[in-house]
Design a protein around this motif. Structure first.
Motif, short mmCIF file in Angstrom:
data_model
loop_
_atom_site.label_atom_id
_atom_site.label_comp_id
_atom_site.label_asym_id
_atom_site.label_seq_id
_atom_site.Cartn_x
_atom_site.Cartn_y
_atom_site.Cartn_z
N SER A 1 0.82 -1.21 0.00
CA SER A 1 0.00 0.00 0.00
C SER A 1 0.85 1.25 0.00
O SER A 1 1.86 1.33 0.67
CB SER A 1 -0.89 0.02 1.24
OG SER A 1 -0.13 0.17 2.41
N ASP B 1 -2.09 -7.91 4.80
CA ASP B 1 -2.66 -7.41 6.04
C ASP B 1 -2.82 -8.56 7.02
O ASP B 1 -3.17 -9.69 6.63
CB ASP B 1 -4.02 -6.77 5.78
CG ASP B 1 -3.92 -5.42 5.08
OD1 ASP B 1 -2.78 -4.93 4.90
OD2 ASP B 1 -4.96 -4.86 4.72
N LYS C 1 3.68 -1.15 4.58
CA LYS C 1 2.49 -1.13 5.43
C LYS C 1 2.87 -0.85 6.87
O LYS C 1 4.04 -0.83 7.24
CB LYS C 1 1.73 -2.45 5.30
CG LYS C 1 1.15 -2.65 3.90
CD LYS C 1 0.24 -3.86 3.82
CE LYS C 1 -0.42 -3.94 2.44
NZ LYS C 1 -1.36 -5.08 2.34
N GLY D 1 -2.73 -1.93 6.15
CA GLY D 1 -2.55 -0.80 5.26
C GLY D 1 -2.58 0.49 6.04
O GLY D 1 -3.41 0.68 6.93
N CYS D 2 -1.64 1.38 5.75
CA CYS D 2 -1.48 2.59 6.56
C CYS D 2 -2.70 3.50 6.47
O CYS D 2 -3.19 3.79 5.38
CB CYS D 2 -0.23 3.34 6.12
SG CYS D 2 1.30 2.46 6.46
#
Length: 727
Positions: A40, A126, A162, A181-182
């Motif tokens: 991401s 994730d 991430k 994901g940030c």
């Protein structure tokens, strides 16, 4: 013949394939080339850098901003030990040693176990676990620490791109650390970094940006009038989240803190190093002296802040409760006018690329029709009103006019610019135009090898204005035993900075020029910058490694320069390692990149958004391939070629590959050199592209990636260009 010129060679091979750079591997797999699918990009909303966002190396407790619990390592006899959150305690299993093995990249070592924080399986998914593992130097064990606001930071894995998060956003002890994901709006991804004291306990203040509020008056400390000068006075006023009220608070020696004003970049300071009651608190250029460092101890409803040189307390003078009350030091007592609350700033860091036209000074040569035309176009397109007209030889007319004597430079260029800057302290950027000479013979600093005195770029001399008056500025001497470079330059105080540039904080200026082989090409630079800002085209960044030189560990590149005497050129493998680091970083953030590490010189590439290579110093260099490259608006680049900007008139560089050709082929910004720079001066591809693709301006990106000022550098392009969103 200089070091780069010795490397020139001919030869060509067909391009067989281009390798896409990928993120690093995990300690658990040892696979440092594993691709992370779907890595991401950082959230545009808030994962952006602010003034002084770097976490200083040291020992910390890391607490989640939501749960207030600390990262805790479960002791284990083998790799794979659990990381969880637990009540904060004086424990070596919660103490983390943070080091910075390369620019902008951190390693986190659990003191109690000696293992590093690692992303399991080098996963891009994730939910992947963060655990403890023996340090093996891969990107799965390296992190970027990026502020989201105030004193809150995101831990971004360098391999996956991430973020570290508390599993499920749990507030309970025992919850583990997972990858996500940030998203800077998620408190589970926000962490506070508390220094660990010499006694092993948690310090009172987490690193970050704060307002300093008096308990007695409820007013906040500010630098009066927003002063940028040494000696600016402190006073209290109604609290607001303004730069002159915000202070960057970081650990210093002896369990103390520095308080650096965000607006001025200067530190709180007891005036005159006084030990007397009533000595006023001012701001001054920070040098780490004891009267600029403060201990912080809890006292009832607030903190006592005590200068380390005398142990007195910061105190609101005369118990004032009104705006304008001054701040002084006084013997410590039990009164609320000596108690302080540190309110973490709630402002999100400013977006990069937010430079305004009033920060720019445009320089036009009144003796050059070319310079006047380019300057008028830039004024109209960018709305720049700060203009200085100099009168000197017109460098657009011939190569003999591209060089000035030191005395002519001083009187014809530097002095008129100094006169203007003295009345306009807001200027941070200087833009020169084609027609202004590029080189000075007899400069204050520069390359003395075969130059008849120090030779430097005009641009480099302007970038280093008054560096000799800056406390802590470091002059570097070059004495290469092979004789390829000698002389002196200043270490760039903005090198590897991850915050917007300001003259007030860093000194000097960011200097670029609107120049090319022809007037039409120079005029096109601003138009292309604006076109890119309206929307980047679909393309990729090309990084062309020459493997014959070796490839050093990318995790260690670029390295800072610490020795004031340079006696040899950098090993060529260091720059190859820097290229590889850049490729890994770009790929991890989802930015298209072509990283080629084969024995061929890459050509026949179109729609490029960036370019770094060894140019004609590549032993497989092919001029036809070099001239076949084509660029989209917004593209920037550099080549490791010693005289790539020897002339800004065709053919350019007397046999070496010239940046003028890249400008003719459509590049929007490029760095070159008017004389031998040594490899140390070539811009870092990792830093330059990392900043540019995260929304910094073209000028800031090249400046952050360059080790020296006052040297032979030349940056071509509109310094305000910023086609990428802030990340």
């Amino acid at each position: 013949m200089d070091a780069f010129r010795r490397l020139r060679g001919l030869g060509s091979t067909a391009l067989l394939g281009i390798l896409v750079a990928c993120g690093g591997g995990s300690g658990s797999t040892g696979n440092d080339q594993q691709e992370h699918e779907g890595a991401s990009a950082l959230s545009r909303a808030a994962l952006v850098a602010a003034a002084g966002t770097e976490i200083p190396p040291g020992r910390y407790l890391i607490a989640n901003a939501s749960s207030k619990l600390c990262v805790d390592a479960v002791p284990a006899a083998a790799d794979g030990g659990v990381l969880r959150q637990a009540a904060c305690a004086t424990s070596t299993n919660q103490a983390v040693d943070i080091t910075q093995p390369s620019a902008g990249v951190y390693k986190l070592v659990v003191v109690g176990t000696g293992r590093v924080i690692d992303l399991s399986g080098s996963s891009g998914a994730d939910g992947a676990t963060f655990w403890q593992w023996t340090d093996n130097g891969t990107n799965a064990q390296r992190f970027k620490l990026q502020r989201t606001q105030g004193n809150r930071y995101a831990l971004v894995n360098a391999g996956s791109g991430k973020c570290v998060a508390i599993d499920g956003g749990s507030l309970a002890e025992g919850a583990g650390l997972r990858q996500a994901g940030c998203d800077a709006n998620q408190a589970a991804q926000q962490f506070l970094f508390y220094p660990v004291t010499a006694a092993g306990s948690r310090a009172a203040i987490a690193v970050g940006q704060y307002n300093l509020q008096s308990v007695s008056s409820t007013l906040c400390v500010e630098i009066a009038g927003g002063s940028l000068a040494d000696g600016g006075k402190t006073q209290q006023t109604a609290c607001a989240d303004s730069p002159q009220q915000r202070f960057e608070v970081k650990p210093a020696a002896d369990d103390s803190y520095s308080f650096i004003n965000v607006n001025s970049g200067k530190g709180l300071d007891v005036s005159g190093i006084s030990i007397a009651n009533g000595a006023l608190i001012q701001q001054w250029t920070y040098g780490g002296a004891a009267n600029q460092r403060f201990s912080a101890t809890l006292d009832g409803a607030g903190l006592h802040l005590q200068p380390k040189h005398d142990g007195k307390c910061l105190d609101v003078k005369d118990f004032s409760t009104v705006a304008g009350g001054q701040v002084q030091q006084w013997d410590c007592g039990g009164n609320d006018n000596q108690r302080w609350l540190l309110q973490a700033s709630t402002a999100q860091p400013p977006a990069h690329g937010s430079v305004t036209p009033d920060q720019v000074l445009l320089v036009i040569n009144a003796n050059s029709a070319t310079s006047a035309a380019i300057g008028a176009d830039y004024q109209q397109r960018r709305g720049v009103n700060n203009v200085v007209q100099v009168r000197t030889v017109d460098s657009a007319l011939g190569s003999g006019s591209e060089t000035l004597s030191g005395s002519d430079y001083k009187s014809q260029i530097e002095q008129p610019i100094r006169n203007f800057l003295a009345q306009h302290p807001q200027v941070n950027f200087i833009v020169l135009t084609k027609g202004v000479p590029i080189r000075v013979n007899g400069a204050a600093t520069g390359d003395t090898f075969n130059a008849g005195g120090a030779q430097a770029s005009v641009d480099g001399q302007l970038a280093a204005l008054d560096y000799d008056k800056l406390p802590g500025a470091k002059l570097v001497s070059f004495n290469a035993p092979s004789g390829f470079a000698s002389g002196s330059a200043w270490l760039n105080r903005y090198w590897n900075a991850d915050e917007p540039f300001s003259h007030a904080k860093f000194g000097g200026y960011i200097v670029t020029r609107l120049d090319a082989f022809t007037q039409a090409q120079a005029l096109g630079l601003t138009a292309k910058a604006l076109q890119a800002e309206a929307g980047l085209g679909q393309g990729a960044i090309l990084l062309d490694i020459q493997p014959d030189f070796g490839i050093n560990d990318p995790a260690t590149q670029p390295a800072p320069i610490t020795d004031p005497l340079i006696t040899r050129e950098s090993d060529y493998g260091t720059w190859n390692g820097d290229l590889q680091h850049a490729g890994q970083d770009l790929a991890a953030r989802g930015i298209p990149v072509l990283l080629d590490a084969r024995n061929t010189f890459v050509g026949n590439q179109t729609s490029l958004l960036g370019y770094y290579s060894w140019g004609s110093n590549d032993s497989h260099y092919n001029a036809t391939a070099y001239h076949s490259l084509r660029f989209l608006p917004g593209a920037i680049g550099d080549t490791a070629v010693s005289t790539s900007a020897e002339s800004m008139l065709p053919p350019g560089s007397g046999g070496q590959s010239a940046i003028g050709d890249l400008l003719a082929q459509g590049i929007t910004g490029v760095k070159g050199y008017v004389n031998e720079p040594l490899l140390q001066a070539i811009s870092s591809p990792y830093i330059t592209f990392n900043r540019y693709t995260r929304g910094y301006t073209l000028g800031e990106s090249f400046a952050a990636g360059s080790h020296f000022v006052g040297w032979t550098d030349l940056v071509i392009g509109d310094p305000l260009a910023h086609p990428y969103p802030s990340r």
